[in-house]
Design a protein around this motif. Sequence first.
Motif, PDB file in Angstrom:
ATOM      1  N   ARG A  33       5.444   0.197  -5.328  1.00 44.09           N
ATOM      2  CA  ARG A  33       4.888   0.473  -4.108  1.00 44.09           C
ATOM      3  C   ARG A  33       5.814   1.637  -3.685  1.00 44.09           C
ATOM      4  NH1 ARG A  33       1.518  -4.354  -3.817  1.00 44.09           N
ATOM      5  NH2 ARG A  33       0.294  -4.162  -5.727  1.00 44.09           N
ATOM      6  N   SER A  34       6.831   2.052  -3.305  1.00 41.47           N
ATOM      7  CA  SER A  34       6.929   3.299  -2.983  1.00 41.47           C
ATOM      8  C   SER A  34       6.429   4.817  -3.086  1.00 41.47           C
ATOM      9  CB  SER A  34       8.853   3.965  -2.752  1.00 41.47           C
ATOM     10  OG  SER A  34       9.078   4.043  -3.872  1.00 41.47           O
ATOM     11  N   GLU A  35       6.101   5.822  -2.553  1.00 42.15           N
ATOM     12  CA  GLU A  35       6.273   7.080  -3.181  1.00 42.15           C
ATOM     13  C   GLU A  35       6.699   7.189  -4.740  1.00 42.15           C
ATOM     14  OE1 GLU A  35       5.930  10.614  -0.570  1.00 42.15           O
ATOM     15  OE2 GLU A  35       4.793   9.095   0.655  1.00 42.15           O
TER      16      GLU A  35
ATOM     17  N   ASP B  48       2.330  15.030  -7.483  1.00 40.13           N
ATOM     18  CA  ASP B  48       2.610  14.862  -5.796  1.00 40.13           C
ATOM     19  C   ASP B  48       1.372  13.912  -6.534  1.00 40.13           C
ATOM     20  OD1 ASP B  48       2.271  15.019  -3.483  1.00 40.13           O
ATOM     21  OD2 ASP B  48       0.136  15.762  -3.071  1.00 40.13           O
ATOM     22  N   VAL B  49       2.175  12.579  -5.000  1.00 40.54           N
ATOM     23  CA  VAL B  49       1.582  10.948  -4.175  1.00 40.54           C
ATOM     24  C   VAL B  49       1.566  11.286  -3.881  1.00 40.54           C
ATOM     25  CG1 VAL B  49       2.257   8.683  -5.169  1.00 40.54           C
ATOM     26  CG2 VAL B  49       3.431   9.821  -6.780  1.00 40.54           C
ATOM     27  N   MET B  50       0.269  10.350  -3.198  1.00 38.29           N
ATOM     28  CA  MET B  50      -0.213  10.186  -2.396  1.00 38.29           C
ATOM     29  C   MET B  50      -0.270   8.311  -1.690  1.00 38.29           C
ATOM     30  SD  MET B  50      -3.289  11.322   0.489  1.00 38.29           S
ATOM     31  CE  MET B  50      -4.362   9.847   0.476  1.00 38.29           C
ATOM     32  N   LEU B  51       0.359   7.542  -1.413  1.00 34.58           N
ATOM     33  CA  LEU B  51       0.329   5.709  -1.427  1.00 34.58           C
ATOM     34  C   LEU B  51      -0.844   6.332   0.340  1.00 34.58           C
ATOM     35  CD1 LEU B  51       3.959   4.718  -0.961  1.00 34.58           C
ATOM     36  CD2 LEU B  51       2.291   4.880  -2.879  1.00 34.58           C
ATOM     37  N   VAL B  52      -1.471   5.013  -0.878  1.00 35.69           N
ATOM     38  CA  VAL B  52      -2.491   4.579  -0.180  1.00 35.69           C
ATOM     39  C   VAL B  52      -1.996   3.443   1.125  1.00 35.69           C
ATOM     40  CG1 VAL B  52      -4.578   3.565   0.499  1.00 35.69           C
ATOM     41  CG2 VAL B  52      -4.551   4.624  -1.081  1.00 35.69           C
ATOM     42  N   ARG B  53      -1.950   2.651   1.944  1.00 34.30           N
ATOM     43  CA  ARG B  53      -1.124   2.311   3.318  1.00 34.30           C
ATOM     44  C   ARG B  53      -2.301   0.946   3.973  1.00 34.30           C
ATOM     45  NH1 ARG B  53       3.509   3.066   3.264  1.00 34.30           N
ATOM     46  NH2 ARG B  53       4.744   5.571   2.519  1.00 34.30           N
ATOM     47  N   ASP B  54      -1.770  -0.215   4.367  1.00 36.27           N
ATOM     48  CA  ASP B  54      -2.704  -1.141   4.666  1.00 36.27           C
ATOM     49  C   ASP B  54      -1.963  -1.013   6.220  1.00 36.27           C
ATOM     50  OD1 ASP B  54      -0.332  -1.966   6.215  1.00 36.27           O
ATOM     51  OD2 ASP B  54      -0.187  -3.376   4.274  1.00 36.27           O
TER      52      ASP B  54
ATOM     53  N   ARG C  22       2.297  -0.341   5.024  1.00 36.14           N
ATOM     54  CA  ARG C  22       2.298  -0.926   4.506  1.00 36.14           C
ATOM     55  C   ARG C  22       1.981  -0.608   3.114  1.00 36.14           C
ATOM     56  NH1 ARG C  22       2.921  -6.600   6.904  1.00 36.14           N
ATOM     57  NH2 ARG C  22       0.732  -6.355   6.314  1.00 36.14           N
ATOM     58  N   SER C  23       2.593  -0.136   1.765  1.00 37.41           N
ATOM     59  CA  SER C  23       1.972  -0.131   0.785  1.00 37.41           C
ATOM     60  C   SER C  23       0.752  -1.177  -0.204  1.00 37.41           C
ATOM     61  CB  SER C  23       2.882   0.667  -0.301  1.00 37.41           C
ATOM     62  OG  SER C  23       1.852   0.649  -1.551  1.00 37.41           O
ATOM     63  N   ALA C  24      -0.354  -0.246  -0.304  1.00 36.93           N
ATOM     64  CA  ALA C  24      -1.561  -1.738  -0.261  1.00 36.93           C
ATOM     65  C   ALA C  24      -1.906  -1.844  -2.161  1.00 36.93           C
ATOM     66  CB  ALA C  24      -2.490  -1.057  -0.389  1.00 36.93           C
TER      67      ALA C  24
END
Length: 83
Positions: free
Chosen positions: A47-49, A64-70, A74-76
């Motif tokens: 759950r990290s980039e 490319d990676v774009m995490l969705v965060r809460d 923190r990574s959702a």
Amino acid sequence: QEETEPPKPTRQFVIYIDELATPSRPEVQPKLDDHELFVTDIPRKSRSEHGVLVWASNLGDVDDVMLVRDPAQRSAGKAYVRF
């Protein structure tokens, strides 16, 4: 008599493919060569980039990676991955 192989563990992945507008993304028109996936239920250890990049590289070359965060940043367990 031939021994049967024990069943291999399986894991279900849910992948969404869409062209819906996303308010926080730049205004760009979709193109035929766009290759972006929205993935959910990312394994906790990925759950990290960098983790998502390594995990998604099993599907192809990741650009490319774009995490969705809460709200606490923190990574959702969700991300957009562009190939």
